[in-house]
Design an enzyme around this catalytic site. Structure first.
Site, mmCIF file in Angstrom:
data_model
loop_
_atom_site.group_PDB
_atom_site.id
_atom_site.type_symbol
_atom_site.label_atom_id
_atom_site.label_comp_id
_atom_site.label_asym_id
_atom_site.label_seq_id
_atom_site.Cartn_x
_atom_site.Cartn_y
_atom_site.Cartn_z
ATOM 1 N N PRO A 162 -48.699 6.471 64.249
ATOM 2 C CA PRO A 162 -48.275 5.926 62.954
ATOM 3 C C PRO A 162 -46.762 6.050 62.732
ATOM 4 C CG PRO A 162 -50.244 7.271 62.699
ATOM 5 C CD PRO A 162 -49.733 7.514 64.084
ATOM 6 N N TYR A 163 -46.202 7.158 63.153
ATOM 7 C CA TYR A 163 -44.760 7.388 63.026
ATOM 8 C C TYR A 163 -43.986 6.370 63.847
ATOM 9 C CZ TYR A 163 -40.292 9.908 63.526
ATOM 10 O OH TYR A 163 -38.967 10.268 63.537
#
Length: 252
Positions: A162-163
């Site tokens: 996600p990052y």
């Protein structure tokens, strides 16, 4: 004033740094103030912002304004922008530095709430803040926006999907906003690699050197981000926009 001093001079400019109370954001805020800028330290915790602002003011003699804000919450950003413009009348440099990278064991551990929180802070908030301030910069005839990404956006790893995805979106946003706000406002990505900050204290690589394949074979010290940041903040980068500036120690 020597040639290099004049090139990187930020005297009386206003620099807003999100996530500016610690880590790389704190170093960039100090660097800007040492080059003559007044700075806004924006982060979630007011006491941390106030402490950093007080130290900057004491050490540099420049004005440092603390402001508590959650960049991932869209409805808080108008208040930040209004407060800064009421205090200083302008923003010359916006540094979208605030971000988060959650830790998880497997992909199904990432909840929808956690995924949304990462995207909100790392991508949605910077977009809204850039839109609010960038349009005012265009009207003023000048400005620089710096989106702080990560080498992981180009070299993603399963441990921070996600990052990495949100920061890859930030890279794309940089190129589009450079077109939207040009020719007077520059928008660039500053892409750090591994740096030794409070976050790095959680790293555990044993006796192995995880940076052995990097050209410099080490992680960066936090202050080593300042040179690249000052380049993008100042007139030294007057012909640089829509670009990615890597400060990663030579990741292959």
């Amino acid at each position: 004033m020597g040639y290099a001093d004049a090139l990187f001079d930020l005297t009386d400019r206003v620099v807003l740094v999100t996530g500016g109370s610690r880590g790389l954001g704190r170093e960039m805020a100090f660097g800007a103030a040492r080059c003559g800028a007044d700075v806004v330290i924006a982060s979630r915790k007011l006491d941390a912002c106030e402490a950093t602002a007080a130290q900057i003011a004491a050490e540099t003699g420049r004005t440092a304004m603390p402001y508590a804000v959650h960049v991932g919450r869209w409805d808080q950003l108008d208040g930040l922008v209004d407060a800064v413009y009421q205090r200083f009348g302008r923003v010359d440099v916006l540094v979208n530095n605030a971000g988060m990278s959650p830790v998880y064991d497997k992909q199904t551990d990432v909840t929808e709430r956690l995924f949304d929180a990462v995207v909100n802070l790392n991508l949605k908030g910077p977009f809204r803040l850039s839109a609010l301030i960038g349009e005012r910069m265009v009207a003023a005839g000048r400005g620089s926006i710096i989106n702080v990404s990560t080498h992981g956006s180009l070299r993603p790893h399963p441990s921070f999907i996600p990052y990495a995805a949100s920061k890859a979106g930030l890279n794309a946003m940089t190129e589009a906003l450079a077109q939207a706000f040009g020719p007077r406002v520059r928008v660039n990505t500053l892409m750090p690699g591994p740096f030794l900050t409070d976050i790095s204290k959680a790293w555990n690589f044993g006796d192995a050197n995880p940076f052995a394949q990097h050209a410099l074979q080490r992680a960066g010290e936090a202050h080593e981000i300042v040179g690249a940041a000052l380049f993008l903040m100042s007139d030294a980068s007057s012909f640089t926009t829509g670009s990615i500036v890597r400060a990663d120690g030579g990741i292959p």
